[in-house]
Design an enzyme around this catalytic site. Structure first.
Site, short mmCIF file in Angstrom:
data_model
loop_
_atom_site.label_atom_id
_atom_site.label_comp_id
_atom_site.label_asym_id
_atom_site.label_seq_id
_atom_site.Cartn_x
_atom_site.Cartn_y
_atom_site.Cartn_z
CG HIS A 51 -1.87 -1.09 1.31
ND1 HIS A 51 -1.87 -2.05 2.29
CD2 HIS A 51 -2.91 -1.38 0.48
CE1 HIS A 51 -2.87 -2.89 2.07
NE2 HIS A 51 -3.51 -2.51 0.98
CG ASP A 54 1.71 -1.48 3.43
OD1 ASP A 54 1.35 -1.39 4.61
OD2 ASP A 54 1.07 -2.09 2.55
#
Ligand code: GLO
Ligand code: MG
Length: 346
Positions: A51, A54
């Site tokens: 993501h 992330d």
């Protein structure tokens, strides 16, 4: 069957989840990102899915320059470890700005936030040398159908994707459909919807799909047929294999753990379509059970990959000639049994 090929495997840091559910807190402590990255090679994986946050944690509070700097640093780390970034996905479902949807929110300020965040996600992907953005349209749907217009919502999704395609002339976008959860009803529930939306975009060639097994099952569809459908259009650019026991919350069980025959069919379909030969990854969007102990934390990833590889062998050793003879004779009863006995090793 296709010639022998190796597959490239990928997972996301979120696949080491901590066991919380709507009725109870985590059952495992939070692991660091470094630990999650360190596990990857040892588990036989080659790439990581990200993501946007992330890759660059808490990015909403950071300047564009800072975000690029952190993404660059991550890219160096990945390179040193020999790990590729398979996809980057804008996480458009955590922020207070996406409570009522992201691209389809009824509030124009929130729609603007969603688009800007998606453009930033492309910049992060570029730093990570990754050309594929995944759009899981988590909150693009409704709890109360009358609260939004379906037609307007589809138009808004197309507008948002067009802005992304315009922002970067090379980036490709894979839509990950899901019929429900967290929404009651979602606007892009199936691969057919995703590919229809692609046709409305300014550069349809750069808009494709990611199929997740559990999402197909939740839509009441056969995952291998969904895979074949996307492959017919040359649009299957990533894959989230897992399993799902019927129509309930999204379970993300280990691949093949509910329905081995369906898993076999998915692998056979991937083999027939030569999935992976254009660099596509096999990702497992699986989660550990709530009951999983810390020392068994990576088992679901290890086991999903093992099952997949066993099923590749099963697909390659399936007697296609005998199967075709049964098809010719319309002897589907014996074809059915032949599949079962093949899976049973008889
Ligand atoms: C949830 C989705 C989710 C996405 C991931 C990548 O149901 O499967 O895990 O795949 O956020 O966008
Ligand atoms: Mg998924």
């Amino acid at each position: 069957m296709s010639k022998k090929r190796d597959y490239t495997f990928s997972y996301g840091p979120w696949n080491f989840s901590e066991g919380q559910d709507p009725y109870g807190p985590p059952t495992r402590p939070v692991q660091t990102f470094d630990w999650k990255l360190d596990q990857l090679k040892g588990l036989g994986y080659d790439a990581m899915m990200f993501h946007d946050d992330d890759a660059v944690p808490e990015l909403d509070g950071k300047s564009h320059k800072q975000i690029r700097k952190e993404a660059k640093a991550l890219h160096r780390r990945l390179k040193d470890a020999g790990i590729a970034a398979e996809i980057v996905a804008p996480r458009l479902w955590f922020s207070p700005n996406t409570i009522d949807g992201a691209y389809t929110s009824n509030d124009p300020k929130h729609r603007k936030y969603a688009v800007e965040r998606s453009l930033q996600c492309i910049d992060i992907a570029n730093e990570l040398d990754c050309g594929l953005i995944v759009l899981w349209l988590a909150r693009e749907g409704t709890y109360v159908r009358e609260s939004k217009s379906g037609r307007r919502s589809v138009e808004l999704i197309v507008e948002a994707i067009d802005k992304m395609l315009g922002h970067d002339k090379k980036i490709r976008i894979a839509i990950e459909p899901k019929p429900n959860e967290p929404m009651d009803v979602a606007y892009i529930p199936t691969i057919g919807h995703a590919l229809a939306v692609a046709q409305l975009c300014s550069d349809p060639k750069r808009v494709g799909a990611l199929i997740e097994t559990a999402h197909c099952i939740l839509a009441g569809l056969d995952p291998s047929d969904e895979i074949d459908f996307a492959c017919t259009f040359g649009k299957l650019w990533s894959l989230h294999l897992n399993d799902q026991n019927g129509l309930k919350f999204d379970q993300d069980k280990p691949f093949g753990s509910v329905n081995l025959r369906s898993a076999f069919d998915q692998v056979r379909t991937l083999e027939r379509n030569k999935y992976g030969s254009r660099g596509e990854c096999v990702a497992f969007d699986v989660h550990p059970f709530r009951t999983t102990k810390i020392e068994h934390w990576a088992k679901h990833l290890e086991n999903s990959r093992r099952t997949f590889l066993h099923l590749v062998e099963k697909a390659r050793s399936f007697d296609e000639k005998a199967a075709q003879a049964l098809v010719k004779d319309r002897n589907y009863a014996d074809l059915d049994q032949m599949v079962l006995e093949h899976l049973l090793g008889k």
